[in-house]
Every structure is written in structure tokens, then in C-alpha cells.
Write a protein that holds these residues in place. Structure first.
Motif, short mmCIF file in Angstrom:
data_model
loop_
_atom_site.label_atom_id
_atom_site.label_comp_id
_atom_site.label_asym_id
_atom_site.label_seq_id
_atom_site.Cartn_x
_atom_site.Cartn_y
_atom_site.Cartn_z
N PRO A 1 1.21 -0.98 -0.02
CA PRO A 1 0.06 0.31 0.40
C PRO A 1 0.68 1.30 0.27
CG PRO A 1 -0.83 -1.73 1.14
CD PRO A 1 0.50 -1.93 0.77
N GLU A 2 2.05 1.32 0.95
CA GLU A 2 2.63 2.52 0.78
C GLU A 2 3.44 2.65 -0.84
OE1 GLU A 2 2.93 5.51 2.89
OE2 GLU A 2 1.73 3.98 3.76
N ARG A 3 3.74 1.75 -1.73
CA ARG A 3 4.63 1.73 -2.80
C ARG A 3 3.17 1.93 -3.10
NH1 ARG A 3 7.05 -3.93 -3.94
NH2 ARG A 3 9.77 -3.51 -3.89
N TYR A 4 2.51 1.54 -3.24
CA TYR A 4 1.09 2.09 -4.00
C TYR A 4 1.12 3.66 -4.45
CZ TYR A 4 -4.26 3.15 -5.95
OH TYR A 4 -4.81 4.04 -6.60
N TRP B 1 9.05 2.22 -11.06
CA TRP B 1 8.30 2.19 -9.82
C TRP B 1 6.87 1.01 -9.93
CZ3 TRP B 1 7.89 7.18 -6.42
CH2 TRP B 1 8.91 6.96 -5.98
N LEU B 2 6.68 1.66 -11.39
CA LEU B 2 5.38 0.57 -11.68
C LEU B 2 5.44 -0.90 -11.90
CD1 LEU B 2 2.42 0.94 -11.92
CD2 LEU B 2 3.27 2.40 -14.82
N THR B 3 6.81 -0.93 -12.77
CA THR B 3 8.19 -2.11 -13.65
C THR B 3 7.48 -3.15 -11.71
OG1 THR B 3 8.39 -0.88 -15.70
CG2 THR B 3 8.98 -3.35 -14.39
N ARG B 4 7.93 -2.77 -11.33
CA ARG B 4 8.56 -3.16 -9.42
C ARG B 4 6.89 -3.92 -8.82
NH1 ARG B 4 14.01 -0.30 -7.81
NH2 ARG B 4 14.97 -0.49 -9.32
N PHE B 5 6.14 -2.31 -9.06
CA PHE B 5 4.89 -2.84 -8.28
C PHE B 5 4.33 -4.13 -9.07
CE2 PHE B 5 0.46 -1.08 -7.16
CZ PHE B 5 0.49 -1.72 -6.46
N LEU B 6 4.13 -3.50 -10.34
CA LEU B 6 3.12 -4.18 -10.96
C LEU B 6 3.49 -5.70 -11.02
CD1 LEU B 6 1.71 -2.12 -13.98
CD2 LEU B 6 1.22 -2.47 -11.80
N THR B 7 4.44 -6.09 -11.27
CA THR B 7 5.85 -7.42 -11.12
C THR B 7 5.46 -7.89 -9.85
OG1 THR B 7 7.42 -7.12 -12.10
CG2 THR B 7 7.78 -8.94 -11.32
N HIS B 8 5.78 -7.10 -8.43
CA HIS B 8 5.39 -7.73 -7.62
C HIS B 8 3.60 -7.71 -6.74
CE1 HIS B 8 5.62 -7.51 -2.81
NE2 HIS B 8 4.91 -7.09 -2.77
N LYS B 9 3.35 -7.55 -7.52
CA LYS B 9 1.90 -8.15 -7.15
C LYS B 9 1.33 -9.48 -8.76
CE LYS B 9 -1.21 -5.06 -5.93
NZ LYS B 9 -2.13 -5.09 -4.81
N SER B 10 1.83 -8.92 -9.68
CA SER B 10 1.92 -10.19 -10.47
C SER B 10 2.27 -11.74 -9.79
CB SER B 10 2.09 -10.27 -11.44
OG SER B 10 3.38 -9.99 -12.25
N LEU B 11 3.67 -11.43 -9.13
CA LEU B 11 3.99 -12.78 -8.43
C LEU B 11 3.56 -12.61 -7.05
CD1 LEU B 11 7.88 -11.61 -8.65
CD2 LEU B 11 6.58 -13.05 -10.39
N ALA B 12 2.61 -12.14 -6.69
CA ALA B 12 2.09 -12.00 -5.11
C ALA B 12 0.33 -12.58 -5.23
CB ALA B 12 1.86 -11.21 -4.54
N HIS B 13 0.26 -12.70 -6.86
CA HIS B 13 -0.87 -13.89 -6.98
C HIS B 13 -0.59 -15.37 -7.13
CE1 HIS B 13 -3.43 -10.58 -5.97
NE2 HIS B 13 -2.89 -9.50 -7.23
N GLU B 14 0.83 -15.68 -7.75
CA GLU B 14 0.51 -16.73 -8.31
C GLU B 14 0.96 -17.23 -7.80
OE1 GLU B 14 3.97 -16.24 -11.27
OE2 GLU B 14 2.96 -14.52 -12.69
#
Length: 168
Positions: A3-6, A155-168
Motif C-alpha cells: 500500500p505504501e508503494r502504491y 516503480w510501476l514495473t516493480r509494483f506490477l511485477t510484485h503484484k503479479s508474483l504475489a498472485h501466482e
């Protein structure tokens, strides 16, 4: 941490959009493009007036988004009303920007492309250069805007990558 990153990412995006629009994009149009288009296509006067008003409103709308985002961040996800207010404001600002783009593409750019001669374009570019070098326009640190943009993209790339990895 997500959330803070977002919030950090979105806040950075809003700063970039506001600063670039207010200090680069809008001044170039208002001080250089619009007067040139009006010289050769006076029938665009209403569209130019609407765009100038829209530009003024856009800066205030972006400040409002920054305020709403900060309120949401302060109250956390528990304060759904702040989140909904931010989301509604984002939708409104997006509609406003899309309308600006539509007006530019329908009214201003066709007139500019069809009616402004090459010599006038060169004069326009030279006027911009002179205004910038004489300090009549905000001194542009293009590198600073590029750095902001690249940082947001990373940041966006890292955020989206982190989000997609968390959902796998």
C-alpha cells in the motif's frame, strides 16, 4: 509495504502530470501554439478559449487529486469514502483530459496542420526557444522531467511485477 508503494507511486505520477502540464505542455500551447493558430484560423477562437479554461481547471483538478490521495493514505483502506472520492475524481479528471485531447485533435491540430505554413512553424519554434532562453517561460530542466518519468516507470514495473508474483 505494497500500500505504501502504491501511494508513493500514484503521488509521484500526480506530481509529474501536474508539473509537466503546468510548466511545459500548457505554456507551450497557450503562449505559442494557440496565438499562431488563431492568426491563420480565427474560427478556432471558441475551441482555444475552451482549452485555455480547461488547462486552468486541470491544474486545480490535479491538486484536488493529490489532496484526496493524501486523505485516503492517512485514513487507510478502512476509510472507504476517501478511496471512493479519489476514484471518482480520477475518473472525472480522465474524462476532462480526454476531452482536452479530443478538442485539440478535432479543432486545433487540423487547423494548424492545414493552415500554418512551414515558415510559421519555424517562427513558432524560434519563439519558443527565445522565450525559454530569456526566462519568459519556466526554465525547463528536461532532464528532471525525464528522471521523474523514468523513476515512475521503474516503480510501476516493480509494483506490477510484485503484484503479479504475489498472485501466482
Amino acid at each position: 509495504d505494497a500500500p505504501e508503494r502504491y501511494f508513493e507511486l500514484v503521488a509521484s505520477m500526480l506530481v509529474y502530470i501536474k508539473e509537466f502540464s503546468e510548466h511545459v505542455h500548457f505554456p507551450k500551447e497557450v503562449e505559442l501554439l494557440f496565438p499562431t493558430v488563431l492568426e491563420v484560423a480565427p474560427d478556432t477562437v471558441r475551441a482555444v478559449a475552451r482549452l485555455e479554461k480547461s488547462h486552468r481547471n486541470s491544474v486545480a483538478e490535479l491538486v484536488e487529486l493529490q489532496t484526496l490521495l493524501a486523505a485516503w493514505q492517512q485514513q487507510g483502506d478502512a476509510a472507504c469514502a476517501h478511496r471512493r472520492a479519489f476514484e471518482r475524481a480520477v475518473a472525472r479528471v480522465c474524462r476532462s483530459y480526454l476531452e482536452q485531447i479530443r478538442m485539440e485533435e478535432v479543432s486545433i491540430l487540423p487547423a494548424a496542420e492545414q493552415l500554418v505554413k512551414d515558415t510559421q512553424w519555424r517562427k513558432l519554434v524560434m519563439s519558443h526557444h527565445k522565450a525559454a532562453t530569456k526566462g519568459q517561460m519556466v526554465a525547463l530542466d528536461e532532464g528532471a522531467y525525464e528522471l521523474m518519468y523514468n523513476r515512475i516507470a521503474l516503480w510501476l514495473t516493480r509494483f506490477l511485477t510484485h503484484k503479479s508474483l504475489a498472485h501466482e
